[in-house]
Design an enzyme around this catalytic site. Structure first.
Site, PDB file in Angstrom:
ATOM      1  N   GLU A 130      43.610  14.148   2.185  1.00 48.66           N
ATOM      2  CA  GLU A 130      44.494  13.824   2.535  1.00 48.66           C
ATOM      3  C   GLU A 130      45.725  12.208   2.126  1.00 48.66           C
ATOM      4  O   GLU A 130      46.195  11.633   2.472  1.00 48.66           O
ATOM      5  CB  GLU A 130      44.115  13.338   3.514  1.00 48.66           C
ATOM      6  CG  GLU A 130      45.087  14.031   5.444  1.00 48.66           C
ATOM      7  CD  GLU A 130      43.647  15.220   4.869  1.00 48.66           C
ATOM      8  OE1 GLU A 130      42.806  15.171   4.685  1.00 48.66           O
ATOM      9  OE2 GLU A 130      43.627  16.026   5.923  1.00 48.66           O
ATOM     10  N   TYR A 179      43.698  10.003   0.452  1.00 53.20           N
ATOM     11  CA  TYR A 179      43.113   8.632   0.235  1.00 53.20           C
ATOM     12  C   TYR A 179      42.321   8.499  -1.600  1.00 53.20           C
ATOM     13  O   TYR A 179      42.635   9.612  -1.846  1.00 53.20           O
ATOM     14  CB  TYR A 179      41.963   8.168   1.372  1.00 53.20           C
ATOM     15  CG  TYR A 179      42.293   8.694   2.791  1.00 53.20           C
ATOM     16  CD1 TYR A 179      43.184   8.008   3.046  1.00 53.20           C
ATOM     17  CD2 TYR A 179      42.456   9.251   3.777  1.00 53.20           C
ATOM     18  CE1 TYR A 179      44.194   7.300   4.297  1.00 53.20           C
ATOM     19  CE2 TYR A 179      42.603   9.426   4.910  1.00 53.20           C
ATOM     20  CZ  TYR A 179      43.544   8.916   5.481  1.00 53.20           C
ATOM     21  OH  TYR A 179      44.458   8.258   6.375  1.00 53.20           O
ATOM     22  N   ARG A 233      34.950  16.303   2.230  1.00 55.04           N
ATOM     23  CA  ARG A 233      36.499  16.652   2.639  1.00 55.04           C
ATOM     24  C   ARG A 233      37.697  16.541   1.440  1.00 55.04           C
ATOM     25  O   ARG A 233      37.843  15.975   1.101  1.00 55.04           O
ATOM     26  CB  ARG A 233      37.114  16.129   4.068  1.00 55.04           C
ATOM     27  CG  ARG A 233      38.446  17.022   4.407  1.00 55.04           C
ATOM     28  CD  ARG A 233      38.448  16.483   5.629  1.00 55.04           C
ATOM     29  NE  ARG A 233      40.178  16.371   6.117  1.00 55.04           N
ATOM     30  CZ  ARG A 233      40.204  17.614   6.554  1.00 55.04           C
ATOM     31  NH1 ARG A 233      39.285  18.522   6.893  1.00 55.04           N
ATOM     32  NH2 ARG A 233      41.577  18.417   6.794  1.00 55.04           N
ATOM     33  N   HIS A 287      49.091  12.215   3.678  1.00 47.03           N
ATOM     34  CA  HIS A 287      50.109  11.534   3.981  1.00 47.03           C
ATOM     35  C   HIS A 287      51.399  11.561   4.299  1.00 47.03           C
ATOM     36  O   HIS A 287      52.661  11.552   5.607  1.00 47.03           O
ATOM     37  CB  HIS A 287      49.552  10.276   5.202  1.00 47.03           C
ATOM     38  CG  HIS A 287      48.247  10.446   6.115  1.00 47.03           C
ATOM     39  ND1 HIS A 287      48.171  11.196   6.797  1.00 47.03           N
ATOM     40  CD2 HIS A 287      46.778   9.947   5.808  1.00 47.03           C
ATOM     41  CE1 HIS A 287      46.971  12.055   7.069  1.00 47.03           C
ATOM     42  NE2 HIS A 287      46.095  10.508   6.495  1.00 47.03           N
ATOM     43  N   GLN A 316      52.527  13.712  20.502  1.00 46.91           N
ATOM     44  CA  GLN A 316      52.547  12.710  20.619  1.00 46.91           C
ATOM     45  C   GLN A 316      52.158  11.189  21.358  1.00 46.91           C
ATOM     46  O   GLN A 316      52.635  10.404  21.659  1.00 46.91           O
ATOM     47  CB  GLN A 316      54.064  12.763  22.498  1.00 46.91           C
ATOM     48  CG  GLN A 316      55.181  13.757  21.701  1.00 46.91           C
ATOM     49  CD  GLN A 316      55.921  14.703  22.728  1.00 46.91           C
ATOM     50  OE1 GLN A 316      55.764  13.629  23.572  1.00 46.91           O
ATOM     51  NE2 GLN A 316      55.856  15.016  22.555  1.00 46.91           N
TER      52      GLN A 316
HETATM   53 FE1  SF4 Z   1      47.707  15.368  20.223  1.00 46.68          FE
HETATM   54 FE2  SF4 Z   1      46.777  16.285  22.859  1.00 46.68          FE
HETATM   55 FE3  SF4 Z   1      49.885  16.656  21.664  1.00 46.68          FE
HETATM   56 FE4  SF4 Z   1      47.236  17.951  21.215  1.00 46.68          FE
HETATM   57  S1  SF4 Z   1      48.566  18.178  23.158  1.00 46.68           S
HETATM   58  S2  SF4 Z   1      49.352  16.945  19.420  1.00 46.68           S
HETATM   59  S3  SF4 Z   1      45.979  16.191  20.820  1.00 46.68           S
HETATM   60  S4  SF4 Z   1      48.790  14.788  22.078  1.00 46.68           S
END
Ligand code: SF4
Length: 666
Positions: free
Chosen positions: A168, A170, A218, A256, A343
């Site tokens: 990612e 890092y 990872r 990222h 979201q």
């Molecule tokens: Fe994140 Fe929940 Fe949307 Fe999946 S459904 S991307 S866990 S907010």
């Protein structure tokens, strides 16, 4: 049915009961006063739900490599006791948990740590406003030792394994890549010297924890950064890690700062499994695949085909802690599927907030929001079967209330039915499937095509009413809005309006973006057909682009400055890039003059211009639909939620959250 998923697997000396790992996620509970206890409960619930192994969010091995006190840390002995709270809870739940050893390098925020970020070379990351300081040779040695010390602390805290974070973008990844490592000493230059830091970390961690303790690494399978590590180098690095004593490789995709979407809804499911497969062919230790795998049946298929040895899912465990348990019992339709919207999880984290989940707002409140049976069983009406009403009905019924759900349309879903039509947003179908299944299981009576009326609700003897009646689209005061070619956004989504080939959208928020996507989407050839035509050289790429180009021209218009406000940080850039690629034009800071048969007259910097349009779509916000609420106030206890409470953009996150709240309050 899930023979491959349920086949136990060995990582070093550790046997896992199945092959689904809950991948590392930073959820930010650490910033809350009782953060560690919440975190412990959060992981324990996922362990009870059947995760074969849980990997924690990154725990910083040095202060400058972390994100301050709002992240887990493992650089002091006093951290051991805090971390033990987590391992004890998970072990009580019969789970296994690995601590991720983390150093952000040039991604660390000085405002969080109070220290300059450090990196192999003093090259600023495009996503960080702080330029890193170059590590000198002795600091590199100290950093390697810090990874080893962190691993020993993890062992002492009772973790079953450690995962070294090397992907990612890092610190370890920064050493490996020629893009971020410009050193010309023992730690940079050719590939072997760039790889040395990561390999030394792996070796020293192995030495420190002894031969039996499981160590996962990872690694980045694909950086998605121009001129970065090649696939050949990546595979060589994988072999070197195996030789260094690592027990399994978890394959990360993309940095990222990468400009390629890797986990958003628009990324097809399983799009990066092929990368894990390449690594698997290069090594003999278990390889773990990740990215956009959100269904255990899909994981089963990937395992059956031998692409990898384990599958890592992260966000799907936020959406449904029981995803593995339900799947193993064949209850797939009951799974609350992660729709990859970002979201409430990643967008929250990038805004410095605690993560939750759009489809499961219980995340982060696992204990206080546990479903408790209602003290008194009541007959409750929920009016409106959009996301707010659906969640309210589900929780109320789960708690034992008698629930009747009213919906004036002939199907449930409300505005989710708009979103699910948008190209790349088909995952919303899963949310509807989930609610359909849950409401049927819980015996909620659904009255479709029924407009709930105040007198009838009173007469029927409902004890309380939840008003989730949604919104009424707003019509802005623009002359000409009454003309025949002017339609509302909901009419387009509901296929009640014909749309021509020259479209002007009044509004440029989230709904307008969704509409534009829908309107410029071209079904002439699917992505699969395009791939086939290209692979046999039947047509060239230019022809494909021509075939995929929309014949429709769409303009989005906005008085304000920003397009797509309301879209999340992690997805907005990709959404707008896609629209631009499809030729959608975005005109901002305009004034509306009038709508005429030939289009919309606007003024830009006091100059009038015509936006030609045979269809004008109004997507300029909405107002709450509160008529039933007002008709019932003082007659019955009423609860207002979702768009009916506050109209905004399509805000399923707030809608579901408020449904969840009211469901627990009655
Ligand atoms: Fe994140 Fe929940 Fe949307 Fe999946 S459904 S991307 S866990 S907010």
């Amino acid at each position: 049915k899930l023979a491959n998923v349920q086949e136990p697997v060995q990582i070093g000396a550790m046997t896992l009961p199945n092959r689904i790992i809950m991948g590392s996620m930073h959820v930010g509970f650490e910033r809350l006063p009782d953060g560690v206890a919440r975190l412990a409960e959060f992981y324990a619930e996922r362990a009870r739900g059947g995760a074969g192994l849980i990997v924690t969010g990154g725990a910083a091995v040095l202060p400058e490599g972390g994100m301050g006190e709002v992240y887990c840390n493992v650089y002091l002995d006093e951290h051991i006791e805090q971390l033990r709270v987590i391992t004890e809870k998970v072990h009580q739940a019969n789970g296994k948990i690995a601590l991720q050893l983390f150093h952000a390098g040039r991604y660390a925020y000085k405002e969080a740590t109070g220290l300059d970020p450090v990196a192999p070379s003093p090259l600023q990351a495009p996503i960080n406003r702080w330029k890193p300081r170059e590590l000198d040779a002795s600091e590199i040695e100290l950093t390697i030792a810090a990874f080893a010390a962190g691993a020993v602390r993890a062992q002492k805290a009772g973790f079953d394994a450690v995962e070294i974070m090397g992907s990612e973008g890092y610190l370890i990844n920064q050493f490996l890549s020629p893009v971020t490592n410009h050193r010309q000493d023992d730690w940079g230059g050719d590939f072997l010297r760039r790889a040395r830091f990561g390999i030394e970390v792996a070796k020293r961690v192995r030495e420190a924890v002894g031969p039996d303790f499981p160590v996962v690494f990872r690694m980045s399978g694909l950086d998605l950064i121009p001129d970065s590590t090649s696939m050949e180098e990546t595979l060589q690095f994988a072999r070197m890690l195996e030789d260094a004593g690592v027990n399994a490789l978890n394959i990360g995709i993309g940095w990222h700062e990468s400009k390629v979407p890797t986990i958003s809804m628009m990324v097809p499911r399983g799009a990066y499994v092929w990368v894990a497969r390449q690594v698997k062919q290069a090594v003999s230790i278990p390889v773990i695949a990740s990215n956009r795998i959100n269904d255990v049946r899909h994981a089963e298929e990937i395992l059956r085909e031998g692409h990898c040895d384990l599958v890592s899912m992260a966000r799907p465990f936020l959406a449904d802690p029981q995803i593995v348990a339900k799947s193993v019992e064949g209850r797939y339709d009951e799974v609350n599927t992660c729709i990859a919207c970002n979201q409430a999880c990643l967008d929250h984290i990038f805004d410095g907030k605690v993560a939750s989940c759009l489809v499961n707002p219980q995340v982060g409140r696992e204990a206080e929001w546990a479903i408790v049976p209602a003290g008194v069983r009541k007959k409750v009406a929920v009016v409106g079967a959009g996301p707010a009403g659906l969640e309210a009905a589900r929780v109320l019924a789960e708690r034992g209330h008698e629930v009747v759900l009213f919906e004036k349309q002939t199907r449930i879903g409300g505005q989710l039915n708009y979103a699910r039509q948008v190209p790349g947003k088909a995952e919303f179908n899963e949310t509807l499937r989930y609610y359909r299944t849950q409401l049927a299981r819980l015996g909620v009576e659904i009255r479709l095509g029924t407009e709930a009326e105040a007198d009838a609700l009173v007469a029927e003897g409902f004890a309380e009413v939840v008003i989730a009646t949604g919104v009424v689209p707003r019509v802005p005061e623009i002359p000409g809005r009454e003309l025949g070619h002017v339609v509302m956004y909901n009419e387009v989504f509901e296929q009640k309006a014909k749309v021509g080939n020259k479209v002007a959208i009044v509004g440029a928020g989230g709904i307008a973006c969704d509409l534009s996507h829908l309107l410029v989407h071209n079904e002439v050839i699917s992505a699969q057909t395009a791939e086939y035509l290209l692979s046999y050289r039947i047509v060239d790429e230019q022809t494909i682009h021509r075939l995929q180009a929309s014949k429709r021209k769409v303009f989005m218009l906005r008085r304000g400055k920003h397009v797509g406000s309301g879209l999340g940080k992690t997805t907005r850039w990709a959404t707008l890039a896609q629209l631009k690629q499809r030729g959608v034009e975005m005109l901002t800071q305009i004034e509306y003059k009038r709508i005429a048969p030939e289009g919309v007259y606007i003024s830009v910097n006091d100059e009038e211009q015509l936006v030609p349009a045979d269809t004008v779509i109004i997507a300029a916000g909405a107002t709450p639909n509160q008529s039933l609420y007002h008709a019932l106030t003082n007659r019955l206890p009423v609860h207002l939620i979702g768009g009916a409470k506050e109209a905004g953009e399509l805000d399923a996150k707030r809608a579901i959250l408020e449904g969840a709240q009211v469901g627990r309050a009655i």
